[in-house]
Each structure stands twice: as structure tokens, then as C-alpha cells.
Motif scaffolding. Structure first.
Motif, PDB file in Angstrom:
ATOM      1  N   GLY A   1       0.802  -1.224   0.000  1.00 42.44           N
ATOM      2  CA  GLY A   1       0.000   0.000   0.000  1.00 42.44           C
ATOM      3  C   GLY A   1       0.834   1.272   0.000  1.00 42.44           C
ATOM      4  N   ARG A   2       2.080   1.159   0.404  1.00 38.65           N
ATOM      5  CA  ARG A   2       2.915   2.360   0.505  1.00 38.65           C
ATOM      6  C   ARG A   2       3.748   2.602  -0.748  1.00 38.65           C
ATOM      7  N   LEU A   3       3.835   1.599  -1.597  1.00 37.96           N
ATOM      8  CA  LEU A   3       4.632   1.759  -2.819  1.00 37.96           C
ATOM      9  C   LEU A   3       3.773   2.310  -3.954  1.00 37.96           C
ATOM     10  N   LYS A   4       4.313   3.283  -4.652  1.00 39.75           N
ATOM     11  CA  LYS A   4       3.637   3.782  -5.857  1.00 39.75           C
ATOM     12  C   LYS A   4       4.158   3.025  -7.083  1.00 39.75           C
ATOM     13  N   SER A   5       5.456   2.776  -7.079  1.00 39.82           N
ATOM     14  CA  SER A   5       6.046   2.028  -8.186  1.00 39.82           C
ATOM     15  C   SER A   5       7.313   1.338  -7.695  1.00 39.82           C
ATOM     16  N   VAL A   6       7.668   0.272  -8.367  1.00 39.23           N
ATOM     17  CA  VAL A   6       8.936  -0.391  -8.063  1.00 39.23           C
ATOM     18  C   VAL A   6       9.440  -1.053  -9.338  1.00 39.23           C
ATOM     19  N   GLU A   7      10.744  -0.941  -9.553  1.00 43.02           N
ATOM     20  CA  GLU A   7      11.354  -1.594 -10.718  1.00 43.02           C
ATOM     21  C   GLU A   7      12.773  -1.993 -10.357  1.00 43.02           C
ATOM     22  N   MET A   8      13.325  -2.919 -11.123  1.00 39.53           N
ATOM     23  CA  MET A   8      14.705  -3.316 -10.887  1.00 39.53           C
ATOM     24  C   MET A   8      15.626  -2.140 -11.201  1.00 39.53           C
ATOM     25  N   ASN A   9      16.687  -2.043 -10.427  1.00 38.10           N
ATOM     26  CA  ASN A   9      17.646  -0.951 -10.578  1.00 38.10           C
ATOM     27  C   ASN A   9      19.032  -1.561 -10.810  1.00 38.10           C
ATOM     28  N   GLY A  10      19.115  -2.373 -11.834  1.00 37.59           N
ATOM     29  CA  GLY A  10      20.338  -3.132 -12.076  1.00 37.59           C
ATOM     30  C   GLY A  10      20.011  -4.616 -12.053  1.00 37.59           C
ATOM     31  N   ARG A  11      21.051  -5.401 -12.023  1.00 38.27           N
ATOM     32  CA  ARG A  11      20.886  -6.840 -12.176  1.00 38.27           C
ATOM     33  C   ARG A  11      20.758  -7.510 -10.807  1.00 38.27           C
ATOM     34  N   GLY A  12      19.740  -8.339 -10.630  1.00 39.10           N
ATOM     35  CA  GLY A  12      19.648  -9.146  -9.426  1.00 39.10           C
ATOM     36  C   GLY A  12      20.654 -10.284  -9.489  1.00 39.10           C
ATOM     37  N   GLU A  13      21.000 -10.790  -8.320  1.00 39.22           N
ATOM     38  CA  GLU A  13      21.962 -11.908  -8.276  1.00 39.22           C
ATOM     39  C   GLU A  13      21.486 -12.948  -7.292  1.00 39.22           C
ATOM     40  N   ARG A  14      21.614 -14.204  -7.687  1.00 38.57           N
ATOM     41  CA  ARG A  14      21.258 -15.300  -6.788  1.00 38.57           C
ATOM     42  C   ARG A  14      22.515 -15.906  -6.177  1.00 38.57           C
ATOM     43  N   ALA A  15      22.356 -16.456  -4.987  1.00 44.05           N
ATOM     44  CA  ALA A  15      23.483 -17.118  -4.328  1.00 44.05           C
ATOM     45  C   ALA A  15      23.838 -18.404  -5.076  1.00 44.05           C
ATOM     46  N   ILE A  16      25.093 -18.799  -4.921  1.00 41.78           N
ATOM     47  CA  ILE A  16      25.585 -20.026  -5.563  1.00 41.78           C
ATOM     48  C   ILE A  16      25.426 -21.174  -4.579  1.00 41.78           C
ATOM     49  N   SER A  17      24.435 -21.994  -4.802  1.00 42.08           N
ATOM     50  CA  SER A  17      24.164 -23.107  -3.891  1.00 42.08           C
ATOM     51  C   SER A  17      23.181 -24.052  -4.569  1.00 42.08           C
ATOM     52  N   ASN A  18      23.291 -25.349  -4.276  1.00 37.30           N
ATOM     53  CA  ASN A  18      22.300 -26.279  -4.822  1.00 37.30           C
ATOM     54  C   ASN A  18      21.358 -26.785  -3.749  1.00 37.30           C
ATOM     55  N   PHE A  19      21.389 -26.163  -2.569  1.00 37.14           N
ATOM     56  CA  PHE A  19      20.585 -26.688  -1.457  1.00 37.14           C
ATOM     57  C   PHE A  19      19.549 -25.649  -1.005  1.00 37.14           C
ATOM     58  N   VAL A  20      19.910 -24.771  -0.090  1.00 31.03           N
ATOM     59  CA  VAL A  20      18.983 -23.730   0.361  1.00 31.03           C
ATOM     60  C   VAL A  20      19.545 -22.395  -0.101  1.00 31.03           C
ATOM     61  N   CYS A  21      18.826 -21.709  -0.957  1.00 24.42           N
ATOM     62  CA  CYS A  21      19.373 -20.461  -1.487  1.00 24.42           C
ATOM     63  C   CYS A  21      18.291 -19.632  -2.173  1.00 24.42           C
ATOM     64  N   GLY A  22      18.696 -18.435  -2.544  1.00 27.74           N
ATOM     65  CA  GLY A  22      17.796 -17.523  -3.232  1.00 27.74           C
ATOM     66  C   GLY A  22      18.556 -16.282  -3.622  1.00 27.74           C
ATOM     67  N   PRO A  23      17.853 -15.199  -3.914  1.00 26.31           N
ATOM     68  CA  PRO A  23      18.551 -13.985  -4.341  1.00 26.31           C
ATOM     69  C   PRO A  23      19.390 -13.397  -3.207  1.00 26.31           C
ATOM     70  N   LYS A  24      20.601 -12.968  -3.555  1.00 27.11           N
ATOM     71  CA  LYS A  24      21.441 -12.295  -2.552  1.00 27.11           C
ATOM     72  C   LYS A  24      21.512 -10.797  -2.818  1.00 27.11           C
ATOM     73  N   HIS A  25      21.154 -10.374  -4.038  1.00 29.12           N
ATOM     74  CA  HIS A  25      21.061  -8.940  -4.335  1.00 29.12           C
ATOM     75  C   HIS A  25      19.813  -8.690  -5.189  1.00 29.12           C
ATOM     76  N   VAL A  26      18.961  -7.811  -4.728  1.00 27.94           N
ATOM     77  CA  VAL A  26      17.791  -7.394  -5.516  1.00 27.94           C
ATOM     78  C   VAL A  26      17.747  -5.865  -5.497  1.00 27.94           C
ATOM     79  N   PRO A  27      18.554  -5.238  -6.354  1.00 25.50           N
ATOM     80  CA  PRO A  27      18.571  -3.770  -6.374  1.00 25.50           C
ATOM     81  C   PRO A  27      17.282  -3.240  -7.009  1.00 25.50           C
ATOM     82  N   ILE A  28      16.597  -2.378  -6.289  1.00 21.84           N
ATOM     83  CA  ILE A  28      15.344  -1.828  -6.824  1.00 21.84           C
ATOM     84  C   ILE A  28      15.337  -0.304  -6.729  1.00 21.84           C
ATOM     85  N   ARG A  29      14.512   0.268  -7.580  1.00 23.11           N
ATOM     86  CA  ARG A  29      14.218   1.705  -7.534  1.00 23.11           C
ATOM     87  C   ARG A  29      12.727   1.806  -7.262  1.00 23.11           C
ATOM     88  N   PHE A  30      12.344   2.661  -6.313  1.00 26.89           N
ATOM     89  CA  PHE A  30      10.921   2.723  -5.975  1.00 26.89           C
ATOM     90  C   PHE A  30      10.483   4.155  -5.703  1.00 26.89           C
TER      91      PHE A  30
END
Lengths: 423, 54
Positions: A391-420
Motif C-alpha cells: 500500500g505504501r509503494l507507488k512504483s517499483v522496478e529493478m535498478n540493475g541486475r539481481g543476483e542469486r546465491a551459488i548453492s544447490n541446497f537452500v538459497c535464493g537472491p542475494k542482491h535485488v537492487p530496486i528503484r521505488f
């Protein structure tokens, strides 16, 4: 016929999950051509690759036949498993936690915390978690329009929630975050203990050092909560008994460690992945703002999409048939949740992120008696965060390249640069 | 007698067997289980069970 070595190497390579389209393409091919087949690699014991949603459910609903703890619970090379056995006195898993025990022991251990994390039991936490969510939304907005959502929000908010529930002081949160990342991102030079590319031997040493550091921390936690019991989860663990005896050292440490690490890392990964998906699809923010009741669907789709636990292993203790294939006692099986959550027989458009699905039987939490203990808390804290933030965001978009962690077990994005921008 | 499955984790409540460990006698119909009962494996609430076998 077995799965080709190239394909098998792809699905075990931690880097394939950092560039997720590589893992997704490999599993799409496997689901189409060899949905349940064996992989044979020189440095690993042979293992079945279970890629379909239905087959994973069929395996997980038979815990008496498919054990978690007889062999390594996550995919490890033969030499690594032997070294772990040397360190643990014969057990194939470094940490003896809920995900690596079976039968009566699993039931008794799970019963220590389970009554306190049911939907009804966690409902009274809603206001407290909402206050934490507001704090982190304010923190995010204070960045003034640009933020790394993974580093500055998604890693921190679930950490604060779980540490509050466990009874870990706020000043210890950075320590817990660091050691959690070391534990789950051992192959990632940005996040592992040595901050370097590691050989398999160095990886095991690092994992052992991290585990010992966590055990030293939790030894004091046991003393503290046995002297002064509270209703917090760590106190329940410290004071739990099975057949009149406190949990043994490995059970205690395994319980503390899984609660304090998996309890937030998976939710952090999902939350970061959710923002990444949102930033690439402006229509989702509008949809949630127009119909806040879609936030639950957004959360569920985020879990399906991000699937933070990429796999678990099981070992068969009896001959049986799964998906038309004969599984033999002693066989080792890789359950790929990432693949199952892209199964075209369950979702017609598995590579689309949609919040208007009639049903979403995602299987990221697992299935059967080993289904994630903290799933209801995870859903609740994610729902609250998105209720507060959308409810507080008017807009959001990526602000560069996201990066995922290097792992085959438990992992996910380690960088999600956004502009809002904000309303 | 019928069987009901938890949509979340697959736990089966079999009316023939009941759940004696939880004080639910064999033969107890699903609709006669208290409304505040939840899945003993995952905590999902009673309304999220589905009928699987007549």
C-alpha cells in the motif's frame, strides 16, 4: 538408461541455481524425457532424480519406506559423506536435525515445537510481527528510492521475527545471519566462511567450524533457559524431554541450529524473490493494491516461484514402485522441489508468475510428516510484510541486475537492487 | 466410513480408525470431530481437509 552425465552435472552444480534458467532448462528436459531416472557420477553414489510433483508427493507420504537420515539428507559426494561420518562418529549428516531423523525420534522431536507453530498458536503473534514489518518498511523507505531489497530488508525482517520467537537477543542477529549464510552458501565466495572459492575439503572444514561456533553459542542458551524457562521456542527445546530425558547433545544442537537458520533463511529467500518478481511485473503491485485479498495468492506464488529449498535426499528401506519405476531398498533419491514446482502437469504455465491461479499446490515446504514445521509462521510473516509494504509503494522496478546465491541446497537472491517511489 | 486428506501435507483421517491417540474413537465421522481440531502432522485446520474415499 541413466540421465546423461552432462545433465546430471548441471543439476548438482551450485552455479546452475545462481543462474536459475540453467537449472530450470535442465529439469524441463528431465521432466520431459526421464522424469524419474538414475544419475551415475563417478564421485557420487548413484541417485534417482525425482522431478515430478506427483512422484515427490508419493515418496514423501511414505516416510516408513523413504528415510531421511539413513544417508546424507542433501546431495554430497561419496568422499564428503565419509568425512562427515568421521566427524560425527558414523552419522551421515553433520547436523542431527528434524530433516535428518525418522520414525519415533522425528515424531517426538517435532512434537516439542509443533503445538506452538500451528495457525491457531501463532495468531497471537500477528500484532508483534506487524510492528516488526512496519519497522522494516520504514527502514526500506528511508533509503529514499533505491535499495538492495535482499540485503537491507529481506535478510533482516524474517531474521528479527524468528529470533524474537526463539528468544535470541537482537544484538546476536548479525552473528546468526552470518553463520546462517555460511552454512547454506558454502559454495558462494561472497557469503561463505572464508569469502573465497573453496575446495570440497575446505568446504567441509568451513561447515564444521561454523557448526562448532553455533554449538558453542547454543550451549549457553541451554544453560540460560534451563535456569529460567520461558515460552520461547529455544526454551521449549532446552527443556524438552523424551522418555524422561533431556534431548541428547546432537538432538539439542540440531534443533537449535535448524530453527535459527532455516527458520529465517528460507523466508528471506522467498521474500527477496517475491520483490524481484514484483519489480519486473508492475501489474502485480496494482492488482494487490486494488484487491488486498490477492496478497495471500502473491505469497503462495512467491513460494512456488522461489522454492528456497532446492532438494532433499531420501533413501529407500524397501523395494517399491514409484511412477512406474522399480526402486530398490538402499537406493538414494534426490527430490527436486524446484523441478516439482515447475511441473507442467500441475501448472499449465509454470514459468509465469501469476496471482490469479485457482489452485496453487506448490510443494516448496515438502509434503507428509516432514513438511516444514515453520510454514504457517513463514506465510504469516510474508503476508504481513506485503500488507504493510504494497500500500505504501507507488512504483517499483529493478535498478540493475539481481543476483542469486551459488548453492544447490537452500538459497535464493542475494542482491535485488530496486528503484521505488512511494504514495 | 470415509477418508479425508489434508490438502497441505497429505495426512489421511480414516473414519474407521479414528485417532485414538488424540481421543477420537474409531468410527468417528469427520463432521463429528471438534471444529478446533487440526491436522496432527502440519497444523492445517479442519476446513482444509478434502474427502478422498467414499
Amino acid at each position: 538408461m541413466t540421465i546423461s552425465e552432462a545433465l546430471a552435472r548441471t543439476i548438482i552444480d551450485p552455479k546452475s541455481y545462481a543462474q536459475r534458467e540453467i537449472a530450470d532448462a535442465a529439469f524441463t528436459q528431465i521432466r520431459a524425457e526421464q522424469p524419474l531416472d538414475k544419475a551415475e557420477l563417478p564421485d557420487f553414489d548413484p541417485f534417482w532424480v525425482v522431478s515430478r510433483h506427483a512422484d515427490i508427493k508419493e515418496i514423501e507420504r511414505q516416510p516408513d519406506i523413504f528415510h531421511n537420515g539413513d544417508k546424507s539428507t542433501f546431495l554430497s559426494p561419496r568422499d564428503g559423506v565419509e568425512r562427515v561420518k568421521g566427524l560425527t562418529g558414523g552419522e551421515p549428516n553433520l547436523i542431527r536435525s528434524l530433516v535428518s531423523v525418522d520414525g519415533d525420534e522425528h515424531k517426538a522431536l517435532r512434537g516439542v515445537v509443533f503445538p506452538h507453530v500451528t495457525p491457531r498458536a501463532i495468531k497471537p503473534l500477528e500484532d508483534q510481527i506487524r510492528a516488526i514489518a512496519r519497522e522494516f518498511v520504514d527502514h526500506m523507505l528511508s533509503f529514499g528510492g533505491e535499495v538492495d531489497f535482499a540485503q537491507d530488508v529481506a535478510f533482516l525482517y524474517p531474521l528479527r521475527v524468528i529470533m524474537t520467537v526463539l528468544g535470541v537477543p537482537q544484538e546476536d542477529e548479525p552473528f546468526m545471519l552470518k553463520l546462517t549464510q555460511e552454512l547454506f552458501n558454502n559454495a558462494d565466495p561472497e557469503l561463505n566462511r572464508r569469502r573465497a572459492e573453496l575446495t570440497p575439503d575446505e568446504m567441509l572444514k568451513s561447515l564444521w567450524e561454523t557448526t562448532m561456533e553455533l554449538e558453542a553459542y547454543f550451549a549457553a542458551v541451554t544453560e540460560k533457559f534451563r535456569a529460567n524457562p520461558t515460552g520461547q521456542i529455544n526454551s521449549l527445546i532446552a527443556n524438552a524431554t523424551i522418555n524422561g530425558e533431556y534431548l541428547n547433545h546432537r538432538q539439542l544442537m540440531g534443533y537449535y541450529i535448524i530453527a535459527a537458520t532455516a527458520g529465517h533463511d528460507t523466508t528471506s529467500n522467498t521474500t527477496a524473490g517475491a520483490m524481484w518478481a514484483l519489480a519486473e511485473r508492475p501489474e502485480l503491485l496494482r492488482a494487490m493494491q486494488e484487491s488486498p485479498d490477492r496478497i495471500n495468492a502473491f505469497v503462495e506464488e512467491s513460494i512456488r516461484w522461489e522454492v528456497p529449498v532446492k532438494h532433499f535426499m531420501r533413501s529407500a528401506v524397501a523395494d517399491c514402485e514409484i511412477g512406474g519405476r522399480q526402486i530398490k531398498a538402499g537406493d538414494w533419491l534426490m527430490l527436486s522441489y524446484q523441478s516439482a514446482n515447475r511441473d507442467e502437469t500441475v501448472w499449465a504455465d509454470p514459468f509465469d508468475f501469476r496471482i490469479d491461479r485457482d489452485q496453487n499446490p506448490q510443494i516448496a515446504f515438502g509434503y507428509g510428516v516432514h513438511v516444514c514445521l515453520g510454514q504457517h509462521l513463514a506465510r504469516m510473516e510474508m503476508r504481513i510484510l506485503w500488507e504493510e509494504l504494497s500500500g505504501r509503494l507507488k512504483s517499483v522496478e529493478m535498478n540493475g541486475r539481481g543476483e542469486r546465491a551459488i548453492s544447490n541446497f537452500v538459497c535464493g537472491p542475494k542482491h535485488v537492487p530496486i528503484r521505488f517511489t512511494v504514495n | 466410513m470415509r477418508k479425508w486428506r489434508c490438502r497441505n501435507c497429505g495426512f489421511i483421517y480414516d473414519e474407521t480408525l479414528g485417532l485414538p491417540d488424540e481421543g477420537i474413537a474409531p468410527g468417528t465421522r469427520f463432521e463429528d470431530i471438534p471444529e478446533d481440531w487440526y491436522c496432527p502432522d502440519c497444523g492445517t485446520e479442519k476446513q482444509d481437509f478434502e474427502l478422498v474415499d467414499y
